[in-house]
Design an enzyme around this catalytic site. Structure first.
Site, PDB file in Angstrom:
ATOM      1  N   PHE A 124     -33.968 -33.498 -15.347  1.00 38.14           N
ATOM      2  CA  PHE A 124     -32.646 -33.988 -15.752  1.00 38.14           C
ATOM      3  C   PHE A 124     -32.857 -35.410 -16.245  1.00 38.14           C
ATOM      4  CE2 PHE A 124     -28.860 -36.414 -14.384  1.00 38.14           C
ATOM      5  CZ  PHE A 124     -27.796 -35.626 -14.808  1.00 38.14           C
TER       6      PHE A 124
ATOM      7  N   PRO B 294     -34.566 -47.183 -19.558  1.00 39.41           N
ATOM      8  CA  PRO B 294     -35.030 -48.464 -19.012  1.00 39.41           C
ATOM      9  C   PRO B 294     -33.904 -49.479 -18.827  1.00 39.41           C
ATOM     10  CG  PRO B 294     -36.573 -47.672 -20.665  1.00 39.41           C
ATOM     11  CD  PRO B 294     -35.409 -46.715 -20.680  1.00 39.41           C
TER      12      PRO B 294
ATOM     13  N   GLY C 125     -28.990 -47.457 -15.971  1.00 39.39           N
ATOM     14  CA  GLY C 125     -29.069 -46.580 -14.805  1.00 39.39           C
ATOM     15  C   GLY C 125     -27.673 -46.276 -14.316  1.00 39.39           C
TER      16      GLY C 125
ATOM     17  N   GLU D  27     -29.256 -40.621  -7.970  1.00 42.53           N
ATOM     18  CA  GLU D  27     -27.995 -39.870  -8.114  1.00 42.53           C
ATOM     19  C   GLU D  27     -26.787 -40.741  -7.723  1.00 42.53           C
ATOM     20  OE1 GLU D  27     -27.999 -35.730  -7.414  1.00 42.53           O
ATOM     21  OE2 GLU D  27     -30.176 -35.599  -7.603  1.00 42.53           O
TER      22      GLU D  27
HETATM   23  C1  LIG Z   1     -37.784 -41.975  -7.544  1.00 40.85           C
HETATM   24  C2  LIG Z   1     -36.657 -41.935  -8.541  1.00 40.85           C
HETATM   25  C3  LIG Z   1     -36.336 -40.733  -9.152  1.00 40.85           C
HETATM   26  C4  LIG Z   1     -35.319 -40.685 -10.110  1.00 40.85           C
HETATM   27  N1  LIG Z   1     -35.072 -39.503 -10.766  1.00 40.85           N
HETATM   28  C5  LIG Z   1     -34.208 -39.497 -11.822  1.00 40.85           C
HETATM   29  C6  LIG Z   1     -34.056 -38.330 -12.639  1.00 40.85           C
HETATM   30  O1  LIG Z   1     -34.663 -37.276 -12.386  1.00 40.85           O
HETATM   31  N2  LIG Z   1     -33.245 -38.400 -13.721  1.00 40.85           N
HETATM   32  C7  LIG Z   1     -32.554 -39.523 -14.037  1.00 40.85           C
HETATM   33  O2  LIG Z   1     -31.835 -39.516 -15.024  1.00 40.85           O
HETATM   34  N3  LIG Z   1     -32.672 -40.651 -13.276  1.00 40.85           N
HETATM   35  C8  LIG Z   1     -33.478 -40.655 -12.196  1.00 40.85           C
HETATM   36  N4  LIG Z   1     -33.629 -41.803 -11.429  1.00 40.85           N
HETATM   37  C9  LIG Z   1     -32.864 -42.990 -11.785  1.00 40.85           C
HETATM   38  C10 LIG Z   1     -31.819 -43.372 -10.748  1.00 40.85           C
HETATM   39  O3  LIG Z   1     -30.748 -42.460 -10.801  1.00 40.85           O
HETATM   40  C11 LIG Z   1     -31.419 -44.819 -11.016  1.00 40.85           C
HETATM   41  O4  LIG Z   1     -32.515 -45.633 -10.608  1.00 40.85           O
HETATM   42  C12 LIG Z   1     -30.154 -45.225 -10.268  1.00 40.85           C
HETATM   43  O5  LIG Z   1     -29.039 -44.558 -10.780  1.00 40.85           O
HETATM   44  C13 LIG Z   1     -29.916 -46.747 -10.355  1.00 40.85           C
HETATM   45  O6  LIG Z   1     -30.052 -47.198 -11.661  1.00 40.85           O
HETATM   46  P1  LIG Z   1     -30.994 -48.465 -11.976  1.00 40.85           P
HETATM   47  O7  LIG Z   1     -32.297 -48.246 -11.327  1.00 40.85           O
HETATM   48  O8  LIG Z   1     -30.981 -48.685 -13.430  1.00 40.85           O
HETATM   49  O9  LIG Z   1     -30.290 -49.657 -11.244  1.00 40.85           O
HETATM   50  P2  LIG Z   1     -29.104 -50.555 -11.845  1.00 40.85           P
HETATM   51  O10 LIG Z   1     -28.039 -49.699 -12.400  1.00 40.85           O
HETATM   52  O11 LIG Z   1     -29.709 -51.589 -12.726  1.00 40.85           O
HETATM   53  O12 LIG Z   1     -28.555 -51.243 -10.524  1.00 40.85           O
HETATM   54  C14 LIG Z   1     -29.222 -52.350  -9.905  1.00 40.85           C
HETATM   55  C15 LIG Z   1     -28.374 -52.767  -8.690  1.00 40.85           C
HETATM   56  O13 LIG Z   1     -27.058 -53.159  -9.154  1.00 40.85           O
HETATM   57  C16 LIG Z   1     -26.076 -52.416  -8.459  1.00 40.85           C
HETATM   58  N5  LIG Z   1     -24.932 -52.150  -9.325  1.00 40.85           N
HETATM   59  C17 LIG Z   1     -24.921 -51.626 -10.576  1.00 40.85           C
HETATM   60  N6  LIG Z   1     -23.671 -51.505 -11.031  1.00 40.85           N
HETATM   61  C18 LIG Z   1     -22.858 -51.950 -10.041  1.00 40.85           C
HETATM   62  C19 LIG Z   1     -21.420 -52.085  -9.903  1.00 40.85           C
HETATM   63  N7  LIG Z   1     -20.587 -51.719 -10.874  1.00 40.85           N
HETATM   64  N8  LIG Z   1     -20.942 -52.581  -8.734  1.00 40.85           N
HETATM   65  C20 LIG Z   1     -21.785 -52.956  -7.714  1.00 40.85           C
HETATM   66  N9  LIG Z   1     -23.139 -52.859  -7.802  1.00 40.85           N
HETATM   67  C21 LIG Z   1     -23.656 -52.352  -8.951  1.00 40.85           C
HETATM   68  C22 LIG Z   1     -26.774 -51.116  -8.066  1.00 40.85           C
HETATM   69  O14 LIG Z   1     -26.108 -50.483  -6.979  1.00 40.85           O
HETATM   70  C23 LIG Z   1     -28.154 -51.625  -7.705  1.00 40.85           C
HETATM   71  O15 LIG Z   1     -28.168 -52.104  -6.396  1.00 40.85           O
HETATM   72  C24 LIG Z   1     -34.594 -41.856 -10.434  1.00 40.85           C
HETATM   73  C25 LIG Z   1     -34.908 -43.059  -9.783  1.00 40.85           C
HETATM   74  C26 LIG Z   1     -35.928 -43.116  -8.864  1.00 40.85           C
HETATM   75  C27 LIG Z   1     -36.250 -44.434  -8.212  1.00 40.85           C
END
Ligand SMILES: Cc1cc2nc3c(=O)[nH]c(=O)nc-3n(C[C@H](O)[C@H](O)[C@H](O)COP(=O)(O)OP(=O)(O)OC[C@H]3O[C@@H](n4cnc5c(N)ncnc54)[C@H](O)[C@@H]3O)c2cc1C
Length: 382
Positions: free
Chosen positions: A123, A128, A131, A364
């Site tokens: 999925f 980069p 998220g 998720e």
């Molecule tokens: C091991 C692993 C497997 C994964 N597998 C998949 C996959 O199969 N497919 C896929 O599509 N993705 C996948 N992901 C991605 C994952 O869903 C994202 O890492 C996650 O949604 C967070 O996004 P980000 O890392 O960009 O963090 P960011 O969105 O940059 O967030 C950074 C911090 O800011 C906080 N934050 C962001 N917005 C807000 C807000 N509005 N209010 C308060 N706090 C906020 C977040 O909670 C977090 O603490 C995976 C990630 C990992 C680590």
């Protein structure tokens, strides 16, 4: 709500428990240490109906309900969290999205292969720079005169990315429309224009391979558009609601494994001439672990029950995921502490449970995003 489980649900739970305890748990340390994808174990899960639990039998699945999915996920996660990560992506994020939005041909081609465990699905939403805010995606799908699309862009953190055959991909087809400009596509990784990046070294769930993927002039045929153009964001959010029930179950499985190991240890380990389980400070931890574990389980069963009734379950799923993931982090933390030096040692699985639990608060939808979903549902404010 009726939590008297059916004979079928208990049978699936039993199958999952046996596989988890006899095959998965004994090999978990090996796959974690090497960061190796457990190919044979995943095929075994597919052969036993665990890769398409809610997929109707006509598409190669077990034809069961969300409660059965929760019970089975908990067992596999208690054996090893990484195995349950791969299982959850196949069940919730891949099959579920196509079942809800796909054509008959798409279900026969894509869902059957994954539900039967012959292939691995993925999925791809995250990029980069995007998220939590998926609408900031840059991966671009440009429609051609014949109805096909040409896709260019990167996706990051894709679970099973290094090994998957098929992917549900989300790309921006009309950037000026924002969320309503996102479309979902079905990708065959054997086609030209698909590339895999290096596998990510991770803190936990190390046996679930994760990588960046890239599309360079990848052509998606018109029949491989999932749902209608512009429905991608809605599809992704709906699929993630269901996925959160799976991650809550995963968190419960990890936490239960840590809790059960701790129950044994506090009876055996002695300090100051007594079993450490007789100390009131240890007893308070045990009581709190049990309360958090049961609360997480009941909330997750509630979310699955509401989903099974065909009602909206977004809030219940977010509450379950938030509660269960934070419980798993807390319980595994206490379990390491109660095991003292042995909790820190790789000779026991406690440190792995602790590392694995963390991801349930991140993917998720992070815990912050779950709080946002819950508060918005409760207040009606945006
Ligand atoms: C091991 C692993 C497997 C994964 N597998 C998949 C996959 O199969 N497919 C896929 O599509 N993705 C996948 N992901 C991605 C994952 O869903 C994202 O890492 C996650 O949604 C967070 O996004 P980000 O890392 O960009 O963090 P960011 O969105 O940059 O967030 C950074 C911090 O800011 C906080 N934050 C962001 N917005 C807000 C807000 N509005 N209010 C308060 N706090 C906020 C977040 O909670 C977090 O603490 C995976 C990630 C990992 C680590």
């Amino acid at each position: 709500m009726d939590f008297g489980f059916t004979e079928e649900q208990l049978m699936l739970q039993d199958v999952a428990r046996r596989i988890a305890q006899e095959k998965i748990a004994p090999s978990a340390e090996h796959f974690d240490r090497l960061g190796e994808f457990p190919v044979d174990n995943m095929r075994m899960l597919g052969e036993n109906g665990l890769m398409g639990i809610e997929v109707p039998e006509e598409y190669g699945g077990a034809g069961m309900d969300p409660i059965a999915y929760v019970l089975a996920m908990i067992e596999i996660a208690a054996g090893d969290a990484a195995h349950s990560t791969i299982m959850s992506v196949n069940n919730s994020l891949f099959c579920n999205g196509i079942l809800l939005n796909g054509t008959e041909a798409q279900k026969q081609k894509y869902v059957r292969a994954i539900a039967e465990g012959r292939e691995i699905g993925a999925f791809a939403l995250t990029e980069p720079q995007s998220g939590s805010d998926a609408t900031a995606m840059r991966c671009r799908a440009v429609k051609q005169a014949d109805g096909s699309y040409v896709v260019n862009g990167k996706k990051s953190w894709i679970t099973s990315g290094p090994v998957c055959k098929y992917i549900v991909l989300f790309a921006m087809s009309t950037p000026e429309l924002g969320a309503r400009g996102i479309t979902a596509f079905l990708i065959d990784t054997a086609n030209p224009g698909f590339h895999r990046g290096k596998t990510e070294p991770k803190l936990g769930i190390r046996a679930s391979a994760t990588c960046e993927i890239e599309f360079q002039d990848y052509v998606v045929a018109a029949e491989d558009v999932l749902g209608a153009e512009g429905q991608g964001f809605k599809i992704a959010m709906g699929v993630l609601d269901a996925g959160r029930i799976g991650i809550a179950s995963q968190a419960i499985g990890i936490a239960r494994a840590a809790y059960e190991a701790t129950l044994e240890y506090v009876k055996e380990r002695k300090a100051f001439g007594a079993a450490i389980g007789t100390f009131q400070m240890t007893q308070a931890k045990i009581a709190d672990m049990k309360c958090k574990l049961d609360a997480a389980l009941l909330l997750t069963l509630r979310a699955a029950w509401v989903k099974g009734q065909g009602q909206r379950f977004s809030n219940e799923a977010a509450i379950a995921k938030l509660t269960a993931s934070e419980a798993a982090m807390w319980i595994t933390h206490q379990a390491v502490q109660i095991h003292g030096g042995m909790g820190y040692s790789k000779e026991m699985p406690l440190e792995r449970y602790f590392r694995d639990a963390k991801i349930t608060e991140i993917y998720e939808g992070t815990s912050e995003i779950q709080r946002l979903v819950i508060a918005r549902n409760e207040t009606g404010l945006r």
